[in-house]
Design a protein around this motif. Structure first.
Motif, PDB file in Angstrom:
ATOM      1  N   PRO A 174      57.798  90.620 -78.537  1.00 17.93           N
ATOM      2  CA  PRO A 174      58.418  91.377 -79.622  1.00 17.93           C
ATOM      3  C   PRO A 174      59.751  90.734 -80.002  1.00 17.93           C
ATOM      4  O   PRO A 174      60.375  90.054 -79.180  1.00 17.93           O
ATOM      5  N   PRO A 175      60.213  90.945 -81.228  1.00 19.24           N
ATOM      6  CA  PRO A 175      61.446  90.274 -81.668  1.00 19.24           C
ATOM      7  C   PRO A 175      62.707  90.795 -80.989  1.00 19.24           C
ATOM      8  O   PRO A 175      63.682  90.093 -80.898  1.00 19.24           O
ATOM      9  N   THR A 176      62.692  92.032 -80.500  1.00 12.91           N
ATOM     10  CA  THR A 176      63.873  92.575 -79.817  1.00 12.91           C
ATOM     11  C   THR A 176      63.451  93.130 -78.463  1.00 12.91           C
ATOM     12  O   THR A 176      62.788  94.150 -78.376  1.00 12.91           O
ATOM     13  N   SER A 177      63.819  92.440 -77.425  1.00 13.57           N
ATOM     14  CA  SER A 177      63.477  92.828 -76.067  1.00 13.57           C
ATOM     15  C   SER A 177      64.234  91.911 -75.122  1.00 13.57           C
ATOM     16  O   SER A 177      64.807  90.913 -75.541  1.00 13.57           O
ATOM     17  N   THR A 178      64.235  92.231 -73.842  1.00 11.14           N
ATOM     18  CA  THR A 178      64.861  91.327 -72.875  1.00 11.14           C
ATOM     19  C   THR A 178      63.953  90.138 -72.585  1.00 11.14           C
ATOM     20  O   THR A 178      64.402  89.139 -72.050  1.00 11.14           O
ATOM     21  N   HIS A 179      62.668  90.263 -72.915  1.00 14.63           N
ATOM     22  CA  HIS A 179      61.710  89.170 -72.762  1.00 14.63           C
ATOM     23  C   HIS A 179      61.031  88.929 -74.096  1.00 14.63           C
ATOM     24  O   HIS A 179      60.819  89.868 -74.859  1.00 14.63           O
ATOM     25  N   LYS A 180      60.712  87.691 -74.345  1.00 16.53           N
ATOM     26  CA  LYS A 180      59.936  87.360 -75.539  1.00 16.53           C
ATOM     27  C   LYS A 180      58.649  86.696 -75.099  1.00 16.53           C
ATOM     28  O   LYS A 180      58.640  85.860 -74.199  1.00 16.53           O
ATOM     29  N   THR A 181      57.577  87.096 -75.737  1.00  9.85           N
ATOM     30  CA  THR A 181      56.303  86.438 -75.524  1.00  9.85           C
ATOM     31  C   THR A 181      56.129  85.458 -76.670  1.00  9.85           C
ATOM     32  O   THR A 181      56.228  85.839 -77.841  1.00  9.85           O
ATOM     33  N   ILE A 182      55.888  84.209 -76.328  1.00  9.70           N
ATOM     34  CA  ILE A 182      55.777  83.138 -77.315  1.00  9.70           C
ATOM     35  C   ILE A 182      54.339  82.630 -77.295  1.00  9.70           C
ATOM     36  O   ILE A 182      53.875  82.128 -76.271  1.00  9.70           O
ATOM     37  N   TYR A 183      53.663  82.772 -78.402  1.00 14.43           N
ATOM     38  CA  TYR A 183      52.273  82.346 -78.549  1.00 14.43           C
ATOM     39  C   TYR A 183      52.281  80.985 -79.235  1.00 14.43           C
ATOM     40  O   TYR A 183      52.594  80.890 -80.423  1.00 14.43           O
ATOM     41  N   VAL A 184      51.973  79.946 -78.482  1.00 17.75           N
ATOM     42  CA  VAL A 184      52.042  78.571 -78.991  1.00 17.75           C
ATOM     43  C   VAL A 184      50.688  78.176 -79.572  1.00 17.75           C
ATOM     44  O   VAL A 184      49.667  78.258 -78.887  1.00 17.75           O
ATOM     45  N   ALA A 232      53.730  81.808 -73.509  1.00 26.51           N
ATOM     46  CA  ALA A 232      54.860  81.766 -72.579  1.00 26.51           C
ATOM     47  C   ALA A 232      55.628  83.080 -72.657  1.00 26.51           C
ATOM     48  O   ALA A 232      55.653  83.729 -73.701  1.00 26.51           O
ATOM     49  N   VAL A 233      56.251  83.459 -71.557  1.00 30.44           N
ATOM     50  CA  VAL A 233      57.132  84.620 -71.512  1.00 30.44           C
ATOM     51  C   VAL A 233      58.494  84.137 -71.045  1.00 30.44           C
ATOM     52  O   VAL A 233      58.596  83.479 -70.003  1.00 30.44           O
ATOM     53  N   VAL A 234      59.520  84.471 -71.820  1.00 31.76           N
ATOM     54  CA  VAL A 234      60.865  83.977 -71.535  1.00 31.76           C
ATOM     55  C   VAL A 234      61.831  85.147 -71.529  1.00 31.76           C
ATOM     56  O   VAL A 234      61.830  85.982 -72.446  1.00 31.76           O
ATOM     57  N   GLU A 235      62.665  85.222 -70.503  1.00 29.14           N
ATOM     58  CA  GLU A 235      63.737  86.205 -70.470  1.00 29.14           C
ATOM     59  C   GLU A 235      64.854  85.683 -71.364  1.00 29.14           C
ATOM     60  O   GLU A 235      65.337  84.568 -71.179  1.00 29.14           O
TER      61      GLU A 235
END
Length: 153
Positions: free
Chosen positions: A28-38, A148-151
């Protein structure tokens, strides 16, 4: 913003190609983590050069699975870094699908390069490897799609 998350493009000023897709989507665009779909990523570099591809005099190509795989993983690293503002990279990949043209000839070489980036099961993402008949460009023998999941905070 689009309802399917935020688009990431490493060079947003470059004209769109024939296929319309972002290099990654962030949700999601606002969160402590972002999920990035490459999106499916190949060995072509941002400058248009192709790693692991040698053009022969007769117009055919000599293709190197190890160099292509290393370039694909490096490109994914750059995409995740860019999409996360430098907070993540290829080691944040949690899931991947590898598409490969010739399983018999190229699986071992692809896996050797993969294992250099992910040296053990504890650090490696979940992965499927699928043999395919063809990929979008004759210079491609491997393509990888990843999540990918990034804090970020």
């Amino acid at each position: 913003m689009s309802p399917n998350g935020q688009a990431y493009l490493s060079n947003p000023d470059r004209p769109e190609g024939l296929a319309r897709f972002a290099q990654a989507r962030i949700a999601p665009p606002t969160s402590t983590h972002k999920t990035i779909y490459v999106s499916g990523t190949a060995c072509v570099r941002p400058d248009g050069t192709w790693e692991g591809v040698t053009e022969n005099e007769d117009g055919t190509y000599t293709l190197d699975i190890r160099k292509q795989t290393a370039a694909v993983l490096s490109n994914i690293d750059a995409i995740v870094k860019g999409a996360s503002g430098g907070k993540g990279g290829v080691r944040n990949v949690i899931d991947a699908v590898v598409y490969i043209l010739d399983m018999k000839a190229d699986y071992a070489g692809m896996n050797e390069e993969w294992n250099k980036v992910f040296p053990n099961r504890e650090s490696a993402p979940a992965r499927a490897t699928i043999g395919v008949k063809e990929l979008p460009d004759p210079r491609m023998i491997v393509e990888v799609k990843a999540v990918a999941v990034v804090e970020v905070w």
